[in-house]
Design an enzyme around this catalytic site. Sequence first.
Site, PDB file in Angstrom:
ATOM      1  CE  LYS A 197      -3.544   2.149   2.562  1.00 14.86           C
ATOM      2  NZ  LYS A 197      -4.289   2.944   3.312  1.00 14.86           N
ATOM      3  CE  LYS A 250      -6.251   2.102  -0.562  1.00 17.05           C
ATOM      4  NZ  LYS A 250      -6.766   1.974   1.241  1.00 17.05           N
TER       5      LYS A 250
HETATM    6  C1  PBG Z   1      -7.415   3.886   5.395  1.00 17.20           C
HETATM    7  C2  PBG Z   1      -7.340   3.174   4.291  1.00 17.20           C
HETATM    8  C3  PBG Z   1      -7.104   4.254   3.314  1.00 17.20           C
HETATM    9  C4  PBG Z   1      -7.741   3.657   2.225  1.00 17.20           C
HETATM   10  C5  PBG Z   1      -8.459   2.431   2.311  1.00 17.20           C
HETATM   11  N1  PBG Z   1      -7.686   1.915   3.648  1.00 17.20           N
HETATM   12  C6  PBG Z   1      -6.982   5.508   3.055  1.00 17.20           C
HETATM   13  C7  PBG Z   1      -5.717   5.847   3.250  1.00 17.20           C
HETATM   14  O1  PBG Z   1      -4.686   4.567   3.731  1.00 17.20           O
HETATM   15  O2  PBG Z   1      -5.372   7.346   3.972  1.00 17.20           O
HETATM   16  C8  PBG Z   1      -8.453   3.914   1.061  1.00 17.20           C
HETATM   17  C9  PBG Z   1      -8.742   4.004  -0.127  1.00 17.20           C
HETATM   18  C10 PBG Z   1      -9.519   4.748  -0.809  1.00 17.20           C
HETATM   19  O3  PBG Z   1      -8.936   6.389  -1.454  1.00 17.20           O
HETATM   20  O4  PBG Z   1     -10.284   4.284  -2.068  1.00 17.20           O
HETATM   21  N2  PBG Z   1      -6.171   2.973   5.746  1.00 17.20           N
HETATM   22 ZN    ZN Z   2      -5.797   3.173   8.278  1.00 14.96          ZN
END
Ligand code: PBG
Ligand code: ZN
Length: 327
Positions: A197, A250
């Site tokens: 991520k 992601k």
């Molecule tokens: C938080 C989380 C995020 C997303 C999914 N879980 C955002 C972040 O890390 O700030 C992002 C999903 C999206 O942008 O559609 N753990």
């Molecule tokens: Zn988070």
Amino acid sequence: MPTTSLVHRPRRLRRTPSIRRLVRETRLAPEDLVLPLFIVPGEGVRRPVSSMPGVAQLSIDEALPVAREALDLGLGGIILFGIPKIKDSMGSDALDAQGIVQRAIRALKQALPDLWMIADTCLCEYTDHAHCGVIRDQEVDNDATLELLGQAAVSYADAGVDMVAPSGMMDGMVAAIRHALDGAGHTRVPILSYAVKYASAYYGPFRDAAENTPAFGDRRAYQMDPANRREALREAAYDVEQGADWLMVKPGLAYMDILRELRDRFELPLAVYNVSGEYAMIKAAAAHGWIDEPRVVLETLTGFKRAGADMILTYHALDAARWMKQP
Ligand code: PBG
Ligand code: ZN
């Protein structure tokens, strides 16, 4: 007689819809798609997210018909995010049997036992500072956070969720959650790890939806640097060692190379998160009439599958499934 005698004429296999269908290599299906839902307390609440047209925060009773439609359309499942009434420094609502997501899981599971239900497992929607773990000395304390993630996962499993998906990029989160789940007798609940991520600007609209913009600093001390590829392979390998059942990359579009590389190197099923900013860009262009939304969406989702994704988390899931049914 033709003027030239070409050996290769690939166009022969593209001439008609029937031959194109026969040689098609990738087939997108509703069951490849997972719909994210944002659950809020209350009843009859349906609060549109301005940066994500078509997406709303929903109370449990409002989420139910949407989840039912997901099942009826044959989607692969749903993933739940909770926005609690009260946030605190530890994200207590995430661990509470009466927490917003736990209540949603119980209600939705009872009504729709056949719908595959995933719980995003992170603290950032539940902490008052909105970081993905507990803070010590102005930093997220990795190991103290692991303890809480294990407890959150167990409470989601107790509520009846089918799979947990840790998304906080804490070191050792998969092992900690596996240990906690097994200790509580939940050996059958798989872990979908957000293994790779990145610290991405594409999460912007999600922060409106999940109300989790960090009160100070950013997430770059735990999410990955977008410039790194080898590090992604290490992250994935560590999660495989820790017992992840499923890996995720992601965001999606800017990281298709990573998706392909993980597909080639690992045997686990692979997911991709088509994130909020990717969704917002398509919706904005479509609203201006600048692109053909159904075609662009289906092309994008097909691209994820071709790149190696077995499962695609996407806010387009309901629309895309409908468009697939009317060719
Ligand atoms: C938080 C989380 C995020 C997303 C999914 N879980 C955002 C972040 O890390 O700030 C992002 C999903 C999206 O942008 O559609 N753990
Ligand atoms: Zn988070």
